[in-house]
Write a protein that holds these residues in place. Structure first.
Motif, PDB file in Angstrom:
ATOM      1  N   GLY A 116       0.819  -1.208   0.000  1.00 47.06           N
ATOM      2  CA  GLY A 116       0.000   0.000   0.000  1.00 47.06           C
ATOM      3  C   GLY A 116       0.848   1.252   0.000  1.00 47.06           C
ATOM      4  O   GLY A 116       2.017   1.251   0.396  1.00 47.06           O
ATOM      5  N   LYS A 117       0.253   2.335  -0.436  1.00 43.40           N
ATOM      6  CA  LYS A 117       0.923   3.626  -0.486  1.00 43.40           C
ATOM      7  C   LYS A 117       0.214   4.594   0.466  1.00 43.40           C
ATOM      8  O   LYS A 117      -0.715   4.230   1.160  1.00 43.40           O
ATOM      9  CB  LYS A 117       0.936   4.162  -1.920  1.00 43.40           C
ATOM     10  CG  LYS A 117       1.704   3.266  -2.890  1.00 43.40           C
ATOM     11  CD  LYS A 117       1.696   3.847  -4.286  1.00 43.40           C
ATOM     12  CE  LYS A 117       2.479   2.946  -5.242  1.00 43.40           C
ATOM     13  NZ  LYS A 117       2.485   3.476  -6.624  1.00 43.40           N
ATOM     14  N   GLY A 118       0.662   5.825   0.460  1.00 42.78           N
ATOM     15  CA  GLY A 118       0.054   6.798   1.347  1.00 42.78           C
ATOM     16  C   GLY A 118       0.797   6.896   2.661  1.00 42.78           C
ATOM     17  O   GLY A 118       1.935   6.417   2.807  1.00 42.78           O
ATOM     18  N   SER A 119       0.155   7.498   3.658  1.00 40.86           N
ATOM     19  CA  SER A 119       0.820   7.787   4.922  1.00 40.86           C
ATOM     20  C   SER A 119       0.973   6.560   5.812  1.00 40.86           C
ATOM     21  O   SER A 119       1.799   6.566   6.727  1.00 40.86           O
ATOM     22  CB  SER A 119       0.051   8.867   5.683  1.00 40.86           C
ATOM     23  OG  SER A 119      -1.273   8.429   5.952  1.00 40.86           O
ATOM     24  N   MET A 120       0.183   5.494   5.582  1.00 35.84           N
ATOM     25  CA  MET A 120       0.253   4.333   6.453  1.00 35.84           C
ATOM     26  C   MET A 120       0.041   3.035   5.693  1.00 35.84           C
ATOM     27  O   MET A 120      -1.063   2.493   5.653  1.00 35.84           O
ATOM     28  CB  MET A 120      -0.759   4.452   7.591  1.00 35.84           C
ATOM     29  CG  MET A 120      -0.454   3.515   8.762  1.00 35.84           C
ATOM     30  SD  MET A 120      -1.706   3.602  10.067  1.00 35.84           S
ATOM     31  CE  MET A 120      -1.683   5.350  10.456  1.00 35.84           C
ATOM     32  N   PRO A 121       1.119   2.487   5.104  1.00 33.43           N
ATOM     33  CA  PRO A 121       1.013   1.170   4.478  1.00 33.43           C
ATOM     34  C   PRO A 121       0.652   0.107   5.518  1.00 33.43           C
ATOM     35  O   PRO A 121       0.784   0.323   6.728  1.00 33.43           O
ATOM     36  CB  PRO A 121       2.413   0.935   3.898  1.00 33.43           C
ATOM     37  CG  PRO A 121       3.030   2.290   3.827  1.00 33.43           C
ATOM     38  CD  PRO A 121       2.450   3.071   4.955  1.00 33.43           C
ATOM     39  N   VAL A 122       0.232  -1.060   5.015  1.00 28.78           N
ATOM     40  CA  VAL A 122      -0.210  -2.145   5.892  1.00 28.78           C
ATOM     41  C   VAL A 122       0.871  -3.221   5.961  1.00 28.78           C
ATOM     42  O   VAL A 122       1.366  -3.693   4.935  1.00 28.78           O
ATOM     43  CB  VAL A 122      -1.538  -2.751   5.385  1.00 28.78           C
ATOM     44  CG1 VAL A 122      -1.944  -3.949   6.239  1.00 28.78           C
ATOM     45  CG2 VAL A 122      -2.642  -1.697   5.403  1.00 28.78           C
ATOM     46  N   LEU A 123       1.232  -3.596   7.183  1.00 29.01           N
ATOM     47  CA  LEU A 123       2.190  -4.672   7.386  1.00 29.01           C
ATOM     48  C   LEU A 123       1.590  -5.988   6.918  1.00 29.01           C
ATOM     49  O   LEU A 123       0.480  -6.355   7.313  1.00 29.01           O
ATOM     50  CB  LEU A 123       2.558  -4.761   8.870  1.00 29.01           C
ATOM     51  CG  LEU A 123       3.566  -5.845   9.267  1.00 29.01           C
ATOM     52  CD1 LEU A 123       4.949  -5.515   8.709  1.00 29.01           C
ATOM     53  CD2 LEU A 123       3.614  -5.989  10.786  1.00 29.01           C
TER      54      LEU A 123
END
Length: 236
Positions: free
Chosen positions: A62-69
């Motif tokens: 994912g992109k943006g301020s908070m990718p997903v682990l």
């Protein structure tokens, strides 16, 4: 993001009833914030792994301020931080979280971070390791200062002379003594990152506090507050 990266969790905080928000320092991606979905569930296989000072292989999407682990596995057991050394290690983590720009690669700084954790895990006195890391961090932040020459005359510093620090200029020979005053011998020790006497360590601590202050701003470091009631030196 493709492939696994070597990482450390700097800090974590709860998110919703089952998830965590992780502040992570990655070898290739630098500092970033990840969402770890379900990490707080009782049966989550991530629950014990996402701890500070544990080297991890991690992957996210994912992109943006908070990718997903999407994956995390320990590379080895966590580096042991006993008693007051733990708070010094927490200070190092807070420094990184506060002053390092997010999403910027710092591969060499990652190795400096790994080295300071190893040193702290074996240290009786954390101060030399902390000072070396602070100086390395300042170098990576682009904080350049000449410890070997007087900024006023250009002459090499003399071990027995005193020099006053001037921000954005360097060290200038002076007979005035104060918090910004260092001997030439102390400046050479700071430059070499070798601290053989208590006076050299105290001088290095004064300098790094002065130099880091513009990066930290006015907000106090929480890790320093942990030691106030204990009355014991943390090295910070």
């Amino acid at each position: 993001m493709e492939g696994l990266q070597r990482c450390f969790v700097l800090h974590s905080r709860p998110y919703s009833e089952t998830s965590l928000i992780l502040d992570v320092f990655s070898e290739d991606a630098g500092r970033l914030t990840l969402l770890s979905k379900g990490a707080r569930r009782k049966r989550s296989n991530l629950k014990g792994a996402l701890q500070p000072f544990t080297p991890l292989f991690m992957k996210w999407s994912g992109k943006g301020s908070m990718p997903v682990l999407t994956h995390a596995e320990p590379i080895s057991i966590g580096l042991p931080m006993r008693s007051y050394i733990l708070y010094s290690a927490m200070y190092v983590n807070e420094l990184l979280a506060r002053v390092v720009e997010p999403n910027t690669p710092y591969q060499v700084l990652f190795l400096d971070y790994l080295n300071v954790l190893r040193e702290l895990a074996q240290a009786e006195n954390p101060e030399p390791a902390l000072r070396r890391f602070e100086l390395a961090l300042l170098d990576h932040l682009g904080y350049g200062v000449d410890f070997f020459h007087c900024a006023g005359s250009g002459l090499p510093v003399d071990d027995t002379m005193t020099y006053n620090y001037r921000e954005q200029r360097g060290f200038i020979a002076s007979l005035t003594i104060g918090q910004l005053t260092f001997t030439g011998e102390q400046l050479k020790a700071i430059a070499a990152r070798r601290f053989e006497t208590p006076e050299q360590l105290r001088a290095a601590k004064r300098f790094t506090r002065i130099a880091l202050k513009p990066f930290l701003g006015g907000k106090p470091l929480k890790s320093r507050e942990l030691f106030i009631p204990r009355g014991r030196s943390t090295g910070k």
